[in-house]
Write a protein that holds these residues in place. Structure first.
Motif, mmCIF file in Angstrom:
data_model
loop_
_atom_site.group_PDB
_atom_site.id
_atom_site.type_symbol
_atom_site.label_atom_id
_atom_site.label_comp_id
_atom_site.label_asym_id
_atom_site.label_seq_id
_atom_site.Cartn_x
_atom_site.Cartn_y
_atom_site.Cartn_z
ATOM 1 N N GLN A 1 0.843 -1.199 0.000
ATOM 2 C CA GLN A 1 0.000 0.000 0.000
ATOM 3 C C GLN A 1 0.882 1.254 0.000
ATOM 4 O O GLN A 1 1.977 1.238 0.561
ATOM 5 N N ASP B 1 -6.102 5.101 6.165
ATOM 6 C CA ASP B 1 -7.446 5.577 5.795
ATOM 7 C C ASP B 1 -8.183 4.584 4.893
ATOM 8 O O ASP B 1 -9.394 4.705 4.705
ATOM 9 N N PHE B 2 -7.438 3.638 4.290
ATOM 10 C CA PHE B 2 -8.049 2.792 3.251
ATOM 11 C C PHE B 2 -9.160 1.894 3.813
ATOM 12 O O PHE B 2 -10.089 1.529 3.103
ATOM 13 N N GLY B 3 -9.002 1.502 5.073
ATOM 14 C CA GLY B 3 -10.012 0.636 5.683
ATOM 15 C C GLY B 3 -9.992 -0.768 5.115
ATOM 16 O O GLY B 3 -11.017 -1.442 5.056
ATOM 17 N N GLY B 4 -8.858 -1.215 4.645
ATOM 18 C CA GLY B 4 -8.765 -2.581 4.116
ATOM 19 C C GLY B 4 -7.335 -3.070 4.140
ATOM 20 O O GLY B 4 -6.403 -2.285 4.306
ATOM 21 N N GLU B 5 -7.192 -4.383 3.978
ATOM 22 C CA GLU B 5 -5.864 -5.002 3.986
ATOM 23 C C GLU B 5 -5.425 -5.283 2.551
ATOM 24 O O GLU B 5 -6.232 -5.280 1.632
ATOM 25 N N GLY B 6 -4.166 -5.551 2.389
ATOM 26 C CA GLY B 6 -3.656 -5.997 1.083
ATOM 27 C C GLY B 6 -3.296 -4.820 0.192
ATOM 28 O O GLY B 6 -3.758 -3.691 0.400
ATOM 29 N N ALA C 1 -5.994 -2.328 -1.513
ATOM 30 C CA ALA C 1 -7.000 -1.617 -0.694
ATOM 31 C C ALA C 1 -7.127 -0.148 -1.108
ATOM 32 O O ALA C 1 -8.222 0.432 -1.073
ATOM 33 N N GLU D 1 -9.559 0.177 -3.943
ATOM 34 C CA GLU D 1 -10.967 0.086 -3.513
ATOM 35 C C GLU D 1 -11.418 1.393 -2.874
ATOM 36 O O GLU D 1 -12.555 1.837 -3.060
ATOM 37 N N PHE D 2 -10.509 2.016 -2.129
ATOM 38 C CA PHE D 2 -10.798 3.317 -1.516
ATOM 39 C C PHE D 2 -11.098 4.350 -2.610
ATOM 40 O O PHE D 2 -12.085 5.083 -2.540
ATOM 41 N N GLN E 1 -14.512 3.724 -4.320
ATOM 42 C CA GLN E 1 -15.654 4.095 -3.486
ATOM 43 C C GLN E 1 -16.067 5.556 -3.734
ATOM 44 O O GLN E 1 -17.240 5.868 -3.898
#
Ligand SMILES: Cc1cc2nc3c(=O)[nH]c(=O)nc-3n(C[C@H](O)[C@H](O)[C@H](O)COP(=O)(O)OP(=O)(O)OC[C@H]3O[C@@H](n4cnc5c(N)ncnc54)[C@H](O)[C@@H]3O)c2cc1C
Length: 538
Positions: free
Chosen positions: A281, A376-381, A384, A387-388, A391
Motif C-alpha cells: 500500500q 485511511d483505506f479501511g482494508g488489507e492488502g 485496498a 478500492e478506496f 468508493q
C-alpha cells in the motif's frame, strides 16, 4: 560557451537587448559574439510593481579560444553541457525485452532499448494517438466510455490530454536527453530553456507520433490494442507473458519485462497480485478541482502587468499543513485550461485538467488535494487503496447524474456547507458537463473538512481565490499510485526476477518527466543486467 547568469530583463525586450546586456557584462563588442543562446528563462513576479524576466545565457565568441580567458577574467564559468550516461550494448543471444505500456515511462524505456540495439517489443492496451483522439472527443461529447481507449489508456499514457507540464522535483542525468528527444519528436523548443516548461495537449500527439517513428526506425516493434494479461514463471523468474489482442490470446516468451502500466491499470494490478508479485500500500491524495476565471489569477499574480502578452497566463502553487495533521495542496495547475473526466472504468468518475500550449482558455483550473494514508483505506492488502479510490469515484459518478457529468459546487456553497442548486457566472469548462451538488458527498469527511480549512489560507496568498463565483468539481483520486511495487535498489527488479516495475504505477514517479526518467533508468538497468552474469534460475 560562456555562461552568464541572472540577467534581469524588462518584459518588453528583443534579442538585441539580451545581446547588449551580455556584451556589457563581458565588456566586449557585439561583433565579437558568434552565438547567443538562452539556457534558462524565468519570470520574477515577487515585486508586482516591477515584474521582469531573468535569463541565463550562453555566449559563444567568434574567437573560441578567447572564451576561457575572458570567462576567467570576468569571474564567470564556461558552460559544460550535460552528457547522457553511456548506453550499455544490448546483450547478445537473449530474447528481446518487452515493455508494457506506452506512457512516458514505457516510451522512453523502449527508445533507450531500441537505441542500444535491443529491438524491444512495446505492447499497449490502448490505441495509437490519432485513433485515441477521436475516441476521447466522442467520450467528451457523449459520455460513452471506451475502457481501452480513453484519457488514461492509449499511446502517450495518462499525460496525453494534459497541460504537458514538465516540471519535476527529481534530479536525473537523463532529463536533458529526454527533453532533447521530445523536441526532436515535435515538442516546442521552449521546453529546453523555460523554467516551467510545458508542451500543451495540442503538441503532444505530434510528439508522440515522432517518438513512435523513432522507436520503429531503430528496430523496435509496437503493438497497440494488446494487453498484458498474465505472467508465466519458472525457477523463480519470468519465463513468458500472456497477452490479449487482435490475434486473441497468445503466450510470448519473455525473460525481461519493463512494467510501465501507470496508476490506473487496476485489472492488471489484480493479475499481478494473483501472480505473487510483491506489492504494498502507498499514500496518495484525494480532492477536488477548482476553476477560476484566468483573468482573476492573472490579476492576483501579476497585478498591473496582468494580460501582458510576454507573460501569458499566470500560475500558482499552494500548500498548507493543518492542525489535524493533513496536508492540502494545489496540484497540476492548468492555466487557461479545461477540466476533464479522466476515467477508465464505467460508473466511476475521476477528474483532471489539461491545457493547450498557448494556455489561452477562459478559465484556470487546479486540483486541491488532501493527503491520504494507508490507514485511511479501511482494508488489507496491496489493492485496498484502489478500492478506496473506487468508493469515492462511484459516489462522484452518481452525484453527477451519470454519463460522466461531474458534480460541481459554487465556492460560497462549499464554504457554507450547503448543496449548490445552480452555478453562478463562471462557465465550468468540464466535458461532458456538470451537475450542481454538494461535493462533501463524494469525499471522505476528513478531506472535505481539510480542504474547507485550507481555502481561506490560500485566499491570503492568491487574492480572490475563494471568490464566490469560483467553482469546485469532484472527484480527483488519481494523484499518484495507491500502491508500490518494491524493487531491488541495485538491479531495479521486482520480487519476480526479470520483471522491472517502472514509472508512476509502480510508485517510482509522479508526472511526465519523472516517469520518462524512470523508464530510461530501468531500461539501462535491464541492459546492464544482460551484461552481468546470468540471473538466478538461468
Ligand atoms: C489528465 C491528466 C493530466 C496530467 N497532466 C500532467 C502534466 O501536465 N504534467 C505532468 O508531469 N503529469 C501530468 N499528468 C500525470 C502524468 O500523465 C503521469 O504521471 C504519467 O503519464 C505517468 O507515466 P507512466 O508512463 O508511468 O504511466 P501512464 O502514462 O499511465 O502510462 C501507462 C500506459 O500503460 C498502458 N497499460 C496499462 N495496463 C496495461 C496492460 N495490462 N497491457 C498493456 N498496456 C497497459 C496504459 O494504457 C497506458 O497507456 C497528468 C495526468 C492526467 C490523467
Amino acid at each position: 560557451m560562456i555562461l552568464l547568469q541572472n540577467l534581469r530583463v524588462p518584459l518588453a525586450h528583443e534579442m538585441q537587448t539580451l545581446l547588449n546586456l551580455a556584451c556589457r557584462r563581458l565588456q566586449i563588442e557585439p561583433l565579437a559574439v558568434k552565438e547567443l543562446r538562452v539556457l534558462k528563462k524565468s519570470v520574477d513576479a515577487r515585486d508586482k510593481a516591477e515584474i521582469h524576466f531573468v535569463f541565463h545565457l550562453l555566449v559563444g565568441l567568434e574567437d573560441e579560444a578567447a572564451e576561457e580567458p575572458l570567462a576567467r577574467q570576468a569571474g564567470m564559468e564556461l558552460h559544460a553541457p550535460p552528457k547522457m550516461p553511456a548506453l550499455p550494448e544490448a546483450p547478445r543471444g537473449r530474447l528481446r525485452p518487452v515493455v508494457v505500456g506506452a506512457g512516458p515511462a514505457g516510451l522512453l524505456a523502449a527508445l533507450i532499448l531500441a537505441k542500444a540495439g535491443a529491438r524491444p517489443l512495446l505492447i499497449e492496451r490502448g490505441r495509437p494517438v490519432e485513433r485515441r483522439q477521436a475516441d476521447v472527443a466522442d467520450f467528451f461529447a457523449s459520455g460513452r466510455l471506451d475502457p481501452s481507449s480513453n484519457v488514461l489508456f492509449g499511446e502517450g499514457g495518462a499525460g496525453t490530454f494534459s497541460d504537458g507540464k514538465l516540471t519535476t522535483g527529481i534530479k536525473s542525468p537523463y532529463i536533458p536527453f529526454i527533453l532533447d528527444e521530445f523536441v526532436k519528436a515535435g515538442a516546442p523548443e521552449e521546453i529546453l530553456y523555460a523554467a516551467k516548461p510545458h508542451i500543451g495537449t495540442d503538441f503532444l500527439p505530434k510528439m508522440l507520433k515522432g517518438l513512435r517513428e523513432r522507436i520503429l526506425a531503430l528496430g523496435g516493434e509496437i503493438r497497440f490494442g494488446t494487453k498484458l494479461t498474465g505472467l508465466v514463471q519458472g525457477a523463480g523468474r519470468l519465463r513468458a507473458l500472456r497477452a490479449e489482442g487482435e490475434n486473441g490470446q497468445e503466450e510470448l516468451p519473455c525473460e525481461a519485462l519493463l512494467l510501465c502500466i501507470g496508476h490506473s491499470a487496476r485489472d492488471t494490478f489484480a493479475m499481478l497480485a494473483e501472480s505473487g508479485l510483491r506489492m504494498e500500500q502507498k499514500a496518495f491524495s484525494i480532492g477536488l478541482r477548482i476553476e477560476h476565471p484566468q483573468a482573476l489569477i492573472d490579476r492576483a499574480q501579476y497585478g498591473e502587468f496582468a494580460g501582458h502578452p510576454a507573460l501569458g497566463a499566470a500560475e500558482y502553487k499552494l500548500s498548507c499543513h493543518l492542525p489535524n495533521g493533513r496536508s492540502v495542496y494545489s496540484f497540476c495547475m492548468c492555466p487557461g485550461g479545461r477540466v476533464l473526466a479522466a476515467s477508465s472504468e464505467e460508473g466511476l468518475l475521476n477528474i483532471n485538467g489539461m491545457s493547450a500550449f498557448a494556455r489561452d482558455g477562459e478559465n484556470a483550473n487546479s486540483a486541491l488535494l488532501c493527503s491520504v494514508e494507508p490507514g485511511d483505506f479501511g482494508g488489507e492488502g496491496p489493492l485496498a487503496g484502489i478500492e478506496f479510490q473506487r468508493q469515492f469515484e462511484k459516489k462522484a459518478f452518481e452525484l453527477g447524474g451519470g454519463r460522466f457529468r461531474a458534480p460541481a459546487q459554487r465556492m460560497e456553497d462549499f464554504l457554507a456547507g450547503r448543496a449548490s442548486r445552480a452555478l453562478g457566472a463562471l462557465r465550468p469548462s468540464f466535458a461532458p458537463g456538470v451537475t450542481p451538488a454538494d461535493l462533501r458527498a463524494c469525499l471522505p469527511g476528513f478531506a472535505a473538512e481539510s480542504i474547507r480549512q485550507a481555502l481561506p489560507q490560500f485566499a491570503r496568498r492568491v487574492r480572490g481565490f475563494t471568490d464566490h463565483e469560483s467553482v469546485l468539481m469532484g472527484v480527483e483520486t488519481r494523484s499518484s499510485s495507491p500502491l508500490r511495487i518494491p524493487r531491488d535498489k541495485n538491479s531495479l527488479q521486482g520480487s519476480i526476477l526479470g520483471l522491472y516495475p517502472c514509472g508512476e504505477g509502480a510508485g517510482y514517479a509522479g508526472g511526465i518527466l519523472s516517469a520518462a526518467a524512470d523508464g530510461a533508468r530501468c531500461a539501462i538497468a535491464l541492459l546492464e543486467a544482460g551484461q552481468a552474469p546470468p540471473l538466478r534460475g538461468d
